[in-house]
Design a protein around this motif. Structure first.
Motif, short mmCIF file in Angstrom:
data_model
loop_
_atom_site.label_atom_id
_atom_site.label_comp_id
_atom_site.label_asym_id
_atom_site.label_seq_id
_atom_site.Cartn_x
_atom_site.Cartn_y
_atom_site.Cartn_z
N ASP A 176 0.88 -1.17 0.00
CA ASP A 176 0.00 0.00 0.00
C ASP A 176 0.92 1.21 0.00
O ASP A 176 1.21 1.82 1.03
CB ASP A 176 -0.89 -0.03 1.25
CG ASP A 176 -2.02 0.97 1.17
OD1 ASP A 176 -2.10 1.70 0.16
OD2 ASP A 176 -2.84 1.04 2.11
N LEU A 177 1.40 1.56 -1.20
CA LEU A 177 2.60 2.38 -1.35
C LEU A 177 2.47 3.80 -0.80
O LEU A 177 3.47 4.40 -0.40
CB LEU A 177 2.99 2.44 -2.83
CG LEU A 177 3.25 1.06 -3.48
CD1 LEU A 177 3.55 1.24 -4.95
CD2 LEU A 177 4.38 0.33 -2.78
N ARG A 178 1.28 4.35 -0.75
CA ARG A 178 1.15 5.76 -0.36
C ARG A 178 0.61 5.93 1.06
O ARG A 178 0.63 7.05 1.59
CB ARG A 178 0.25 6.50 -1.35
CG ARG A 178 0.79 6.42 -2.78
CD ARG A 178 0.05 7.31 -3.74
NE ARG A 178 0.46 7.05 -5.11
CZ ARG A 178 1.51 7.61 -5.70
NH1 ARG A 178 2.25 8.47 -5.03
NH2 ARG A 178 1.82 7.31 -6.96
N LYS A 179 0.11 4.88 1.66
CA LYS A 179 -0.40 5.01 3.04
C LYS A 179 -0.26 3.69 3.80
O LYS A 179 -1.19 3.24 4.47
CB LYS A 179 -1.86 5.47 3.02
CG LYS A 179 -2.80 4.67 2.13
CD LYS A 179 -4.20 5.25 2.17
CE LYS A 179 -5.20 4.41 1.40
NZ LYS A 179 -4.87 4.27 -0.02
N GLY A 180 0.91 3.10 3.71
CA GLY A 180 1.14 1.82 4.37
C GLY A 180 1.12 1.93 5.89
O GLY A 180 1.56 2.95 6.46
N SER A 181 0.65 0.88 6.54
CA SER A 181 0.55 0.89 8.00
C SER A 181 1.07 -0.39 8.63
O SER A 181 0.92 -0.60 9.83
CB SER A 181 -0.91 1.09 8.42
OG SER A 181 -1.73 0.06 7.89
N ILE A 182 1.69 -1.26 7.84
CA ILE A 182 2.13 -2.55 8.36
C ILE A 182 3.21 -2.38 9.43
O ILE A 182 3.24 -3.13 10.42
CB ILE A 182 2.64 -3.45 7.21
CG1 ILE A 182 1.47 -3.83 6.29
CG2 ILE A 182 3.31 -4.69 7.75
CD1 ILE A 182 0.40 -4.66 6.95
N ALA A 218 7.03 -11.66 16.12
CA ALA A 218 6.02 -12.71 15.94
C ALA A 218 6.52 -13.86 15.07
O ALA A 218 5.83 -14.86 14.93
CB ALA A 218 4.75 -12.12 15.33
N GLY A 219 7.71 -13.73 14.45
CA GLY A 219 8.27 -14.85 13.72
C GLY A 219 8.21 -14.74 12.21
O GLY A 219 8.48 -15.71 11.51
N PHE A 220 7.86 -13.59 11.67
CA PHE A 220 7.86 -13.39 10.22
C PHE A 220 8.63 -12.12 9.87
O PHE A 220 8.91 -11.29 10.74
CB PHE A 220 6.44 -13.33 9.66
CG PHE A 220 5.56 -12.28 10.30
CD1 PHE A 220 5.54 -10.98 9.84
CD2 PHE A 220 4.75 -12.61 11.38
CE1 PHE A 220 4.74 -10.01 10.42
CE2 PHE A 220 3.94 -11.66 11.97
CZ PHE A 220 3.94 -10.36 11.49
N SER A 221 8.95 -11.98 8.59
CA SER A 221 9.70 -10.81 8.13
C SER A 221 8.74 -9.77 7.55
O SER A 221 7.65 -10.10 7.07
CB SER A 221 10.72 -11.22 7.06
OG SER A 221 11.63 -12.17 7.58
N VAL A 222 9.19 -8.52 7.59
CA VAL A 222 8.36 -7.40 7.11
C VAL A 222 9.18 -6.56 6.14
O VAL A 222 10.32 -6.19 6.44
CB VAL A 222 7.86 -6.53 8.27
CG1 VAL A 222 7.08 -5.33 7.75
CG2 VAL A 222 7.00 -7.34 9.23
N ILE A 223 8.60 -6.26 4.98
CA ILE A 223 9.17 -5.30 4.05
C ILE A 223 8.22 -4.11 4.02
O ILE A 223 7.05 -4.23 3.64
CB ILE A 223 9.34 -5.89 2.64
CG1 ILE A 223 10.36 -7.04 2.68
CG2 ILE A 223 9.78 -4.83 1.65
CD1 ILE A 223 10.58 -7.72 1.35
N ALA A 224 8.73 -2.97 4.43
CA ALA A 224 7.88 -1.80 4.65
C ALA A 224 7.58 -1.07 3.35
O ALA A 224 8.29 -1.20 2.34
CB ALA A 224 8.57 -0.84 5.62
N ALA A 225 6.50 -0.30 3.38
CA ALA A 225 6.13 0.56 2.26
C ALA A 225 7.03 1.80 2.25
O ALA A 225 7.69 2.10 3.25
CB ALA A 225 4.67 0.96 2.38
N PRO A 226 7.09 2.53 1.14
CA PRO A 226 7.88 3.77 1.11
C PRO A 226 7.45 4.74 2.21
O PRO A 226 6.26 4.87 2.52
CB PRO A 226 7.59 4.34 -0.29
CG PRO A 226 7.21 3.15 -1.11
CD PRO A 226 6.49 2.22 -0.17
#
Length: 504
Positions: A176-182, A218-226
């Protein structure tokens, strides 16, 4: 240098002949096959050792750009070279954007052919060797989209990644490139994001991915949005394709939150995904947005409607919009329904870590979604319960006849007791009548006749009457439900007192 294998998609017969001639003279190059369309050489394209595919720009049956996109999706580690009658900056830019590795100009020359094929073939072989995987070992991709903003796609994507991380390696990508919240929902603070991977997409390696991906607790990887809104334009469809292809070989499962907008990068993610989940809220505006989204995906050849899994979020029986209405409007079944129970998420949501959400109906619904997508297997307890059901069915098959027999026996005994009690009442009445007759007439035969008249016909055999000092006793047989012979019949006796009356 190992031998490089090549396939070609060309309609022009003259070009085919020229290619065959050049390939035969090239060193350590083997031309496996040529066809006018990918379907004609599908067997060759599925060869795990295939290194390079040549695609002619002058295809008539299909657009060469569509052919390249399909090859990129199916065989990401195969290098693609475009054959064109002439080259310019626009063509080179467009084919590189599609994921091709370069351009061969017509007429074909041996030196250029040898140099280009060697370069792309070595890149393909090195990438396969580095990744150490085959097509059968590729991980799966699940894209989660919202019908509109705030539908709950990010929440469901996070919980789904957390649930699947129990059984394998998982990467959660915020597309969600313009409003990511992960990053907020998973409580991670990355130094790099998806833009950094897009910048090196044409030479992407597993090391680049490891430098950008952040491991969540939590045991997983995260790639963040811009982090900056203008950086979203740097993530192109080609870059997204390259990134996801690399992630397939790095993780068992990649979950992508594509948000509710459709840009080129999100379209590429939706097209490449093995499963697409569309999250809809129980209101007409959200339902209409879901319908428009699915129609748009289908018109743009991004995703057919029958390949979309629909999830109804925040469902409530008090709402006018129920799953049945959603199914009629979208012409798709609702795979999973999540209840309107934000109270279960609120503590974890407010602290910025959804993975701390306790068990509840929302968690159970996400587990159902994972099973619907076949991302996790049914728990072993289910098999034990099924085995228990089979044992219960076998036990019931044995016990049912016994229960029926006991019920029939209890019924017979109940009726028999009812007969006995009724006979006692009638016999007492018969004794009273016989005593009154005997007091008047003094005749035992008259008393017996009177007793017989007082008893109903079903009350057994003829009664016997005994007279004594001031008492008449009447005895009769109790009728039985089952005929077992007269020798086994029970008898009941009742007595009545009398006072002899004076006779003239």
């Amino acid at each position: 240098m190992s031998r490089i294998t090549v396939a070609a998609i060309i309609e022009d017969l003259d070009l085919r002949s020229a290619l065959q001639s050049v390939a035969s003279e090239a060193v350590d190059v083997e031309l496996l096959g040529m066809g006018s369309a990918p379907s004609e050489i599908s067997g060759v394209l599925e060869d795990p050792e295939l290194d390079v595919v040549l695609v002619h720009t002058e295809l008539q049956r299909s657009r060469y750009a569509s052919v390249i996109a399909e090859l990129q999706r199916q065989r990401p580690f195969v290098g693609i070279l475009v054959i064109a009658p002439e080259s310019d900056a626009g063509l080179l830019s467009s084919v590189m954007e599609l994921g091709a590795r370069g351009v061969l100009l017509q007429p074909l020359s041996l030196d250029e052919f040898q140099a280009r094929v060697d370069s792309v073939g070595q890149w393909s072989q090195g990438l396969r060797q580095f990744s150490g995987g085959t097509a059968d070992e590729r991980g799966r991709i699940v894209a989660v989209a919202g019908a509109r903003g705030g539908a709950g796609a990010s929440t469901i994507a996070t919980l789904l990644a957390h649930e699947c991380a129990r059984t394998g390696t998982v990467c959660l990508v915020d597309a969600d490139l313009r409003k990511g919240s992960i990053t907020y929902l998973t409580d991670v603070k990355p130094r790099r994001n998806l833009t950094d991977l897009a910048a090196v997409a044409t030479e992407l390696t597993g090391r680049n991915v490891r430098e950008v991906a952040v491991d969540a607790e939590a045991g997983f990887s995260v790639i963040a949005a811009p982090t900056e809104v203008e950086q979203a334009d740097d993530v192109t469809s080609s870059a997204m394709t390259q990134v996801l292809n690399q992630l397939r070989f790095q993780y068992d499962l990649t979950v992508i939150d594509v948000g509710s907008t459709l840009e080129s990068a999100q379209a590429a993610a939706l097209e490449m995904a093995d499963h697409v989940v569309l999250v809809v809220n129980p209101d007409i505006a959200s339902v209409n947005s879901a319908r428009h989204a699915m129609n748009g995906w289908e018109r743009l050849s991004v995703r057919p409607a029958n390949a979309v899994t629909v999830v109804l979020n925040r469902a409530d029986r008090k709402r006018e919009v129920q799953s049945s209405l959603l199914q009629r409007v979208l012409d798709r079944p609702v795979a999973v329904t999540l209840p309107d129970a934000f109270a279960q998420l609120e503590p974890a949501h407010n602290t910025g870590n959804l993975t701390q959400t306790k068990g509840g109906s929302i968690r159970a619904g996400v587990v159902d979604l994972a099973r619907e997508l076949e991302l996790v297997a049914a728990p072993a307890a289910t098999s034990r319960r099924q085995g228990g059901r089979r044992r219960d069915r076998g036990q019931a098959a044995v016990e049912t006849p016994m229960a029926v027999a006991l019920f029939l026996l209890a019924t017979v005994l109940g009726i028999q007791v009812l007969f006995a009690a009724t006979c006692v009442v009638f016999t007492r009445h018969a004794a009273t009548e016989a005593a009154r007759e005997y007091a008047v007439s003094g005749s035992a035969s008259a008393a017996q006749a009177k007793a017989a008249d007082a008893l109903p016909g079903w009350a057994g055999a003829s009664p016997s009457v005994r007279t004594g000092a001031g008492k008449v006793t009447v005895s009769t047989s109790i009728p039985t439900v089952l005929s077992i012979g007269t020798d086994f019949r029970m008898r009941v006796s009742q007595s009545a007192s009398y006072t002899p009356e004076a006779r003239p």
